[in-house]
Enzyme design. Structure first.
Site, PDB file in Angstrom:
ATOM      1  N   GLU A 115     -13.394  56.465 103.568  1.00 34.89           N
ATOM      2  CA  GLU A 115     -14.446  57.506 103.574  1.00 34.89           C
ATOM      3  C   GLU A 115     -15.846  56.910 103.633  1.00 34.89           C
ATOM      4  O   GLU A 115     -16.708  57.265 102.816  1.00 34.89           O
ATOM      5  CB  GLU A 115     -14.288  58.426 102.356  1.00 34.89           C
ATOM      6  CG  GLU A 115     -13.024  59.251 102.398  1.00 34.89           C
ATOM      7  CD  GLU A 115     -12.942  60.340 101.326  1.00 34.89           C
ATOM      8  OE1 GLU A 115     -13.769  60.361 100.406  1.00 34.89           O
ATOM      9  OE2 GLU A 115     -12.005  61.173 101.435  1.00 34.89           O
ATOM     10  N   GLU A 163      -5.184  61.362 103.783  1.00 34.08           N
ATOM     11  CA  GLU A 163      -5.353  62.074 102.503  1.00 34.08           C
ATOM     12  C   GLU A 163      -5.321  63.564 102.819  1.00 34.08           C
ATOM     13  O   GLU A 163      -6.157  64.049 103.587  1.00 34.08           O
ATOM     14  CB  GLU A 163      -6.679  61.735 101.830  1.00 34.08           C
ATOM     15  CG  GLU A 163      -6.732  60.352 101.234  1.00 34.08           C
ATOM     16  CD  GLU A 163      -7.991  60.096 100.414  1.00 34.08           C
ATOM     17  OE1 GLU A 163      -8.503  61.045  99.781  1.00 34.08           O
ATOM     18  OE2 GLU A 163      -8.458  58.946 100.425  1.00 34.08           O
TER      19      GLU A 163
HETATM   20  O1  AHR Z   1      -7.721  61.284  96.493  1.00 37.73           O
HETATM   21  C1  AHR Z   1      -8.857  61.362  95.688  1.00 37.73           C
HETATM   22  C2  AHR Z   1     -10.115  60.892  96.397  1.00 37.73           C
HETATM   23  O2  AHR Z   1     -10.436  61.789  97.413  1.00 37.73           O
HETATM   24  C3  AHR Z   1     -10.039  59.577  97.105  1.00 37.73           C
HETATM   25  O3  AHR Z   1     -10.310  58.502  96.271  1.00 37.73           O
HETATM   26  C4  AHR Z   1     -11.129  59.690  98.138  1.00 37.73           C
HETATM   27  O4  AHR Z   1     -10.861  58.919  99.278  1.00 37.73           O
HETATM   28  C5  AHR Z   1     -11.214  61.162  98.416  1.00 37.73           C
HETATM   29  O5  AHR Z   1     -12.509  61.635  98.357  1.00 37.73           O
END
Ligand code: AHR
Length: 501
Positions: free
Chosen positions: A172, A291
């Site tokens: 990210e 994610e």
């Molecule tokens: O999964 C939780 C968090 O969400 C992770 O660390 C991050 O990559 C995202 O913002």
């Protein structure tokens, strides 16, 4: 109300990459400490790994697990996590205001992954660190021996290389919250140079460059364009992240939110292809949805922990307790991934244990399955093979955010064992849905299992006291004969229908 659906064995969408059903373990909250690792627990093995948790991870057949972050990775020094445990430093993790004792590190994770029967997807730190640290890490993990870093691994008691093939180039990096956040151009440059170095070491490595942390970011999708223009030929996948929520407690809107995931995937695919055309490239960049989940229940509690008790080891962060309606939305998200499996090759349910997770543990106690465990389980076990194109004519409702929303959300997989699996959600909370599904090429097939999740209370949850409040039960009301599946699908339900000859 009736939905008409047509499925044809020969109308193939794509081979599903098994890695679509991956997951994620971050050094965050109780994912590691108190989750997968708890020495002293009655179910811990000699390495301190909880066997009760391992069993559930194996049950999910997770093909790959991303590690060690997440936001955590952006200020992480991997070297602190290897070597004799008593010499490893305790560090402050700035992302989650926690203390990282480094008792569990890189080699422990690889060992855990073997026991969990899964592969490793390793993320490198491109927040506070750079090319040199990344290449050292890859050399430590993957080189046979005879160089400083590979010999150090051997000195640490790990003779054979880990052979990790899949690597994330940071996490990210578009997010201002990220330690070492970069502009798209800055990140595109460092990602390209790091990718070049890693591929000089081993051209077979598969590299995932960071796309946007959500499609709501102001820099989306310009971020993707700029980053890819810098690194297109040296990377293989671009990442997408999404977390859905029901903050306004509006069921109709919440159930439609996976449609936003469809749009997100379409825009990223098109942006990749735009850069491909601009560069006159022969190569296609695929997507890594590394994610995805529902995440919002725990936000307030987490703020309180950061404020009152920062710098704990394994604090109870991001411990969303999932409802029945969350399971429907997770089922919808999985359908979105299957529908785009021609382009999305990797998916990681974020996360796996305790932290926004299908598996929950109690420190020094029991383990249980959250509601979202089940749609993920059925997809991972029965949703591998060939995704089929489907024609759907479904009654719909109008929603202020998503426009026209079909009540029926369905995907079909002709799986590796020859079975046909359908994943069907009925978003209608008022009435059952009459189905007429034509399954051409599957005329001899009969229903061998109909698992259905239904509940009178959309807010119902599983807990350690009541582990089976929201679980799949045997469905009824559907039958298959001569290439037609007909009958009624329960209102507000998630269904897995398995058919075989
Ligand atoms: O999964 C939780 C968090 O969400 C992770 O660390 C991050 O990559 C995202 O913002």
């Amino acid at each position: 109300m009736k939905a008409k659906i047509m499925i044809n064995k020969n109308f193939k969408l794509s081979e599903i990459d098994d890695r679509l059903y991956g997951s994620f373990i971050e050094h965050l909250g109780r994912a590691v400490y108190g989750g997968i690792y708890e020495p002293g627990h009655s179910k811990a093995d000699k390495e301190g790994f909880r066997e009760d948790v391992l069993e559930l991870v194996q049950e999910l057949k997770v093909p790959v697990v991303r590690y060690p972050g997440g936001n955590f990775v952006s200020a992480y020094n991997w070297e602190d996590s290897v070597g004799p445990v008593e010499e490893r430093p305790a560090c402050l993790d700035l992302a989650w205001k926690s203390k990282e004792p480094n008792e569990f590190g890189l080699n422990e994770f690889v060992s855990w992954a073997k026991k969990a029967e899964t592969d490793v997807m390793m993320a490198i730190n491109l927040g506070t660190r750079g090319i040199s640290d990344a290449r050292n890490l890859v050399e430590y993990c993957n080189h046979e021996g005879g160089s400083y870093w590979s010999d150090l691994r051997k000195k640490h008691g790990v003779e054979k290389p880990h052979n990790i093939k899949l690597w994330c180039l940071g996490n990210e990096m578009d997010g201002p919250w990220q330690v070492g956040h970069k502009t798209s151009y800055e990140y595109g440059r460092i990602a390209n140079e790091t990718a070049k170095a890693l591929k000089l070491f081993d051209p077979e490595l598969e590299l995932v460059v960071c796309g946007s942390s959500s499609n709501q970011m102001p820099t989306f999708p310009e971020w993707e364009r700029t980053v890819l223009e810098e690194c297109y030929e040296n990377v293989d996948y671009i990442s997408l992240h999404i977390y859905l929520k029901n903050e306004e407690n509006d069921l109709q809107t919440f159930l439609a939110t996976p449609m936003g995931m469809d749009d997100f995937i379409d825009v990223v695919s098109k942006t990749c292809d735009y850069v491909k055309a601009k560069k006159r490239s022969k190569k296609t960049i695929n997507l890594s949805f590394d994610e995805w989940n529902v995440w919002f229940h725990s936000n307030e509690q987490d703020e309180d922990i950061y404020k009152r008790q920062p710098w704990q080891v394994g604090p109870p962060l991001l411990e969303d307790i999932y409802t029945f309606e969350d399971a429907l939305v997770v089922g919808g998200m999985i359908n979105s991934l299957i529908r785009h499996s021609d382009r999305v090759k990797i998916g990681c349910l974020a996360q796996l244990v305790n932290v926004i997770a299908p598996i929950m543990t109690e420190n020094d106690g029991t383990v249980w399955k959250q509601t979202i465990f089940y749609p993920f389980y059925y997809a991972s076990v029965y949703g591998r093979g060939t995704a089929l194109n489907i024609s759907v004519d479904s009654p719909s409702y109008e929603n202020k955010t998503f426009g026209t929303v079909p009540f029926i959300d369905i995907t079909a997989v002709h799986n590796k064992t020859g079975e046909l699996t359908l994943f069907i959600i009925n978003r209608n909370h008022e009435s059952d849905m009459e189905l007429d599904i034509v399954v051409s090429g599957f005329e001899e097939y009969k229903i061998i299992e109909h698992a259905v999740m239904v509940h009178d209370d959309v807010k119902a949850v599983n807990s350690k006291e009541n582990m089976n409040e929201v679980i799949p039960v045997k469905g009824s009301g559907l039958s298959a004969s001569q290439g037609h599946i007909t009958g009624k699908l329960k209102k507000l339900s998630w269904n897995c229908l398995r058919l075989s000859q």
